[in-house]
Design a protein around this motif. Sequence first.
Motif, PDB file in Angstrom:
ATOM      1  N   ARG A   1       0.803  -1.222   0.000  1.00  0.00           N
ATOM      2  CA  ARG A   1       0.000   0.000   0.000  1.00  0.00           C
ATOM      3  C   ARG A   1       0.840   1.277   0.000  1.00  0.00           C
ATOM      4  O   ARG A   1       0.290   2.367   0.098  1.00  0.00           O
ATOM      5  CB  ARG A   1      -0.951  -0.003   1.214  1.00  0.00           C
ATOM      6  CG  ARG A   1      -2.068  -1.018   1.115  1.00  0.00           C
ATOM      7  CD  ARG A   1      -3.023  -0.655  -0.019  1.00  0.00           C
ATOM      8  NE  ARG A   1      -4.059  -1.657  -0.235  1.00  0.00           N
ATOM      9  CZ  ARG A   1      -4.005  -2.601  -1.158  1.00  0.00           C
ATOM     10  NH1 ARG A   1      -2.936  -2.687  -1.958  1.00  0.00           N
ATOM     11  NH2 ARG A   1      -4.980  -3.463  -1.309  1.00  0.00           N
ATOM     12  N   ARG A   2       2.148   1.150  -0.119  1.00  0.00           N
ATOM     13  CA  ARG A   2       3.004   2.338  -0.146  1.00  0.00           C
ATOM     14  C   ARG A   2       4.098   2.116  -1.182  1.00  0.00           C
ATOM     15  O   ARG A   2       4.799   1.101  -1.143  1.00  0.00           O
ATOM     16  CB  ARG A   2       3.629   2.594   1.232  1.00  0.00           C
ATOM     17  CG  ARG A   2       2.596   2.813   2.322  1.00  0.00           C
ATOM     18  CD  ARG A   2       3.178   2.653   3.726  1.00  0.00           C
ATOM     19  NE  ARG A   2       2.122   2.625   4.721  1.00  0.00           N
ATOM     20  CZ  ARG A   2       1.471   1.535   5.121  1.00  0.00           C
ATOM     21  NH1 ARG A   2       1.812   0.351   4.589  1.00  0.00           N
ATOM     22  NH2 ARG A   2       0.522   1.606   6.024  1.00  0.00           N
ATOM     23  N   PHE A   3       4.263   3.106  -2.089  1.00  0.00           N
ATOM     24  CA  PHE A   3       5.243   2.940  -3.162  1.00  0.00           C
ATOM     25  C   PHE A   3       5.946   4.258  -3.406  1.00  0.00           C
ATOM     26  O   PHE A   3       5.319   5.271  -3.734  1.00  0.00           O
ATOM     27  CB  PHE A   3       4.571   2.473  -4.455  1.00  0.00           C
ATOM     28  CG  PHE A   3       5.522   1.862  -5.454  1.00  0.00           C
ATOM     29  CD1 PHE A   3       5.657   0.491  -5.558  1.00  0.00           C
ATOM     30  CD2 PHE A   3       6.296   2.669  -6.284  1.00  0.00           C
ATOM     31  CE1 PHE A   3       6.537  -0.076  -6.464  1.00  0.00           C
ATOM     32  CE2 PHE A   3       7.169   2.118  -7.195  1.00  0.00           C
ATOM     33  CZ  PHE A   3       7.297   0.738  -7.296  1.00  0.00           C
ATOM     34  N   LEU A   4       7.274   4.238  -3.236  1.00  0.00           N
ATOM     35  CA  LEU A   4       8.114   5.429  -3.372  1.00  0.00           C
ATOM     36  C   LEU A   4       9.049   5.224  -4.555  1.00  0.00           C
ATOM     37  O   LEU A   4       9.834   4.278  -4.582  1.00  0.00           O
ATOM     38  CB  LEU A   4       8.907   5.628  -2.081  1.00  0.00           C
ATOM     39  CG  LEU A   4       9.847   6.815  -1.935  1.00  0.00           C
ATOM     40  CD1 LEU A   4       9.141   8.119  -2.236  1.00  0.00           C
ATOM     41  CD2 LEU A   4      10.411   6.847  -0.515  1.00  0.00           C
ATOM     42  N   PHE A   5       8.940   6.094  -5.567  1.00  0.00           N
ATOM     43  CA  PHE A   5       9.643   5.911  -6.832  1.00  0.00           C
ATOM     44  C   PHE A   5      10.774   6.911  -6.985  1.00  0.00           C
ATOM     45  O   PHE A   5      10.604   8.115  -6.779  1.00  0.00           O
ATOM     46  CB  PHE A   5       8.647   6.076  -7.988  1.00  0.00           C
ATOM     47  CG  PHE A   5       9.261   6.038  -9.365  1.00  0.00           C
ATOM     48  CD1 PHE A   5       9.996   4.948  -9.783  1.00  0.00           C
ATOM     49  CD2 PHE A   5       9.077   7.098 -10.248  1.00  0.00           C
ATOM     50  CE1 PHE A   5      10.561   4.909 -11.056  1.00  0.00           C
ATOM     51  CE2 PHE A   5       9.626   7.078 -11.516  1.00  0.00           C
ATOM     52  CZ  PHE A   5      10.368   5.977 -11.925  1.00  0.00           C
TER      53      PHE A   5
ATOM     54  N   ALA B   1      -0.832   5.909 -11.907  1.00  0.00           N
ATOM     55  CA  ALA B   1      -2.004   5.167 -12.374  1.00  0.00           C
ATOM     56  C   ALA B   1      -2.267   3.939 -11.515  1.00  0.00           C
ATOM     57  O   ALA B   1      -3.412   3.660 -11.120  1.00  0.00           O
ATOM     58  CB  ALA B   1      -1.810   4.764 -13.841  1.00  0.00           C
ATOM     59  N   VAL B   2      -1.205   3.186 -11.212  1.00  0.00           N
ATOM     60  CA  VAL B   2      -1.362   1.981 -10.382  1.00  0.00           C
ATOM     61  C   VAL B   2      -1.782   2.364  -8.968  1.00  0.00           C
ATOM     62  O   VAL B   2      -2.628   1.697  -8.356  1.00  0.00           O
ATOM     63  CB  VAL B   2      -0.059   1.168 -10.382  1.00  0.00           C
ATOM     64  CG1 VAL B   2      -0.132   0.021  -9.370  1.00  0.00           C
ATOM     65  CG2 VAL B   2       0.228   0.619 -11.773  1.00  0.00           C
ATOM     66  N   GLY B   3      -1.214   3.442  -8.438  1.00  0.00           N
ATOM     67  CA  GLY B   3      -1.591   3.888  -7.107  1.00  0.00           C
ATOM     68  C   GLY B   3      -3.069   4.216  -7.001  1.00  0.00           C
ATOM     69  O   GLY B   3      -3.734   3.845  -6.019  1.00  0.00           O
ATOM     70  N   ARG B   4      -3.598   4.896  -8.014  1.00  0.00           N
ATOM     71  CA  ARG B   4      -5.019   5.262  -7.978  1.00  0.00           C
ATOM     72  C   ARG B   4      -5.916   4.036  -8.036  1.00  0.00           C
ATOM     73  O   ARG B   4      -6.929   3.954  -7.332  1.00  0.00           O
ATOM     74  CB  ARG B   4      -5.329   6.206  -9.145  1.00  0.00           C
ATOM     75  CG  ARG B   4      -4.742   7.604  -8.984  1.00  0.00           C
ATOM     76  CD  ARG B   4      -5.244   8.551 -10.050  1.00  0.00           C
ATOM     77  NE  ARG B   4      -4.795   8.191 -11.395  1.00  0.00           N
ATOM     78  CZ  ARG B   4      -3.638   8.586 -11.922  1.00  0.00           C
ATOM     79  NH1 ARG B   4      -2.793   9.350 -11.219  1.00  0.00           N
ATOM     80  NH2 ARG B   4      -3.296   8.233 -13.160  1.00  0.00           N
ATOM     81  N   VAL B   5      -5.578   3.073  -8.867  1.00  0.00           N
ATOM     82  CA  VAL B   5      -6.433   1.901  -9.061  1.00  0.00           C
ATOM     83  C   VAL B   5      -6.352   0.933  -7.879  1.00  0.00           C
ATOM     84  O   VAL B   5      -7.360   0.353  -7.460  1.00  0.00           O
ATOM     85  CB  VAL B   5      -6.058   1.182 -10.374  1.00  0.00           C
ATOM     86  CG1 VAL B   5      -6.756  -0.175 -10.466  1.00  0.00           C
ATOM     87  CG2 VAL B   5      -6.429   2.050 -11.571  1.00  0.00           C
ATOM     88  N   HIS B   6      -5.139   0.786  -7.316  1.00  0.00           N
ATOM     89  CA  HIS B   6      -4.933  -0.233  -6.281  1.00  0.00           C
ATOM     90  C   HIS B   6      -4.859   0.335  -4.865  1.00  0.00           C
ATOM     91  O   HIS B   6      -4.533  -0.391  -3.920  1.00  0.00           O
ATOM     92  CB  HIS B   6      -3.666  -1.038  -6.588  1.00  0.00           C
ATOM     93  CG  HIS B   6      -3.806  -1.889  -7.809  1.00  0.00           C
ATOM     94  ND1 HIS B   6      -4.415  -3.124  -7.791  1.00  0.00           N
ATOM     95  CD2 HIS B   6      -3.426  -1.668  -9.106  1.00  0.00           C
ATOM     96  CE1 HIS B   6      -4.400  -3.648  -9.019  1.00  0.00           C
ATOM     97  NE2 HIS B   6      -3.807  -2.781  -9.828  1.00  0.00           N
TER      98      HIS B   6
ATOM     99  N   ALA C   1      -1.988   9.638  -0.150  1.00  0.00           N
ATOM    100  CA  ALA C   1      -0.933  10.495  -0.695  1.00  0.00           C
ATOM    101  C   ALA C   1      -0.634  10.141  -2.150  1.00  0.00           C
ATOM    102  O   ALA C   1      -0.593   8.971  -2.532  1.00  0.00           O
ATOM    103  CB  ALA C   1       0.341  10.369   0.138  1.00  0.00           C
ATOM    104  N   ALA C   2      -0.418  11.180  -2.965  1.00  0.00           N
ATOM    105  CA  ALA C   2      -0.001  11.018  -4.362  1.00  0.00           C
ATOM    106  C   ALA C   2       0.896  12.212  -4.672  1.00  0.00           C
ATOM    107  O   ALA C   2       0.453  13.219  -5.219  1.00  0.00           O
ATOM    108  CB  ALA C   2      -1.193  10.965  -5.292  1.00  0.00           C
ATOM    109  N   LEU C   3       2.165  12.085  -4.310  1.00  0.00           N
ATOM    110  CA  LEU C   3       3.089  13.217  -4.325  1.00  0.00           C
ATOM    111  C   LEU C   3       4.096  13.120  -5.475  1.00  0.00           C
ATOM    112  O   LEU C   3       4.532  12.030  -5.838  1.00  0.00           O
ATOM    113  CB  LEU C   3       3.873  13.273  -3.011  1.00  0.00           C
ATOM    114  CG  LEU C   3       3.060  13.370  -1.721  1.00  0.00           C
ATOM    115  CD1 LEU C   3       3.976  13.196  -0.517  1.00  0.00           C
ATOM    116  CD2 LEU C   3       2.330  14.705  -1.653  1.00  0.00           C
TER     117      LEU C   3
END
Length: 322
Positions: A110-114, A154-159, A242-244
Amino acid sequence: MTWLITGGAGYIGSHVVKAMTDRGERVVVLDDLSTGRAERLPDGVPLDVGTVLDPEAVDRVLRAHAVTGVVHLAGKKRVAESVARPLYYYRENVEGLRVLLDGAAAAGVRRFLFSSSASVYGMPDVDLVTEGTPCAPINPYGETKLAGEWLVGAVGRVHGMATASLRYFNVAGAAEPALGDEGAFNLVPMVFERLEADEPARIFGDDYPTPDGTCVRDYVHVEDIASAHVAAADRLAADPGAALTLNIGRGEGVSVSEMIGIIHEVTGRGDLEPEVTARRPGDPASVVASAALIARELSWTARHDVRAMVESAWAGWRLRHP
């Protein structure tokens, strides 16, 4: 909470691992060791040797360690190489990210930092680059980073993942000598390598539209890069929505010529006059960050100046080249 750090045995990755473990976070590393070294990792940090291009390796490490957050730093980053090998860069940087996100979504992360890059901006015609500055990358490396940001969002919004894309500017320095940059791909180690060979530093073009004709960049200490990751990880843990997208920079431009002058002072090799050669393909004239948004969103600011970056990088270089 357990964080998977891809590319965690590399230069930037090992600093992020150190910063997060110093904070008491549980960390596991996935790294193919193509440029990383296992000995960079603190004792007790599990290392899974594999690539993000391998779905089985991704699934194995995510599930074996019950990973709840991902920091994705693995990838290729040489601009000139990306111009010569675009298919390779799209495979490594975009397909690798797709495989990783696919596995993360399936594992319920549930958390992804790119790890993104200032290269997404291309050649911005502004004094300070804000996150709202139009993105127009001028090389395949920058294109893959911008595509990565789109994919993460996109993946963050869907999942239902909390996400952040951190646009690094030019990284230098070391938190400790053993973690110094070993690759001669960034300006500071490139100059060190030349000086150690008793050869002059190279300046790739001195006819840019800048005050001294050489490229201007915003240099950021790698220890500050790592602390920004910690701040972003804290935000993702606290804010599920969050979507930063944030710059990591100091807001101060330093030219290549100026940086070489500082390196000469620190190393005591000012007797070697730099050699000017042709421009490298894909190099913009000036890229300097505005760091106002990250200060507001994460209460983060860079702490180290350029001389501290060079001094710490030189200590690491001397350790490896006594």
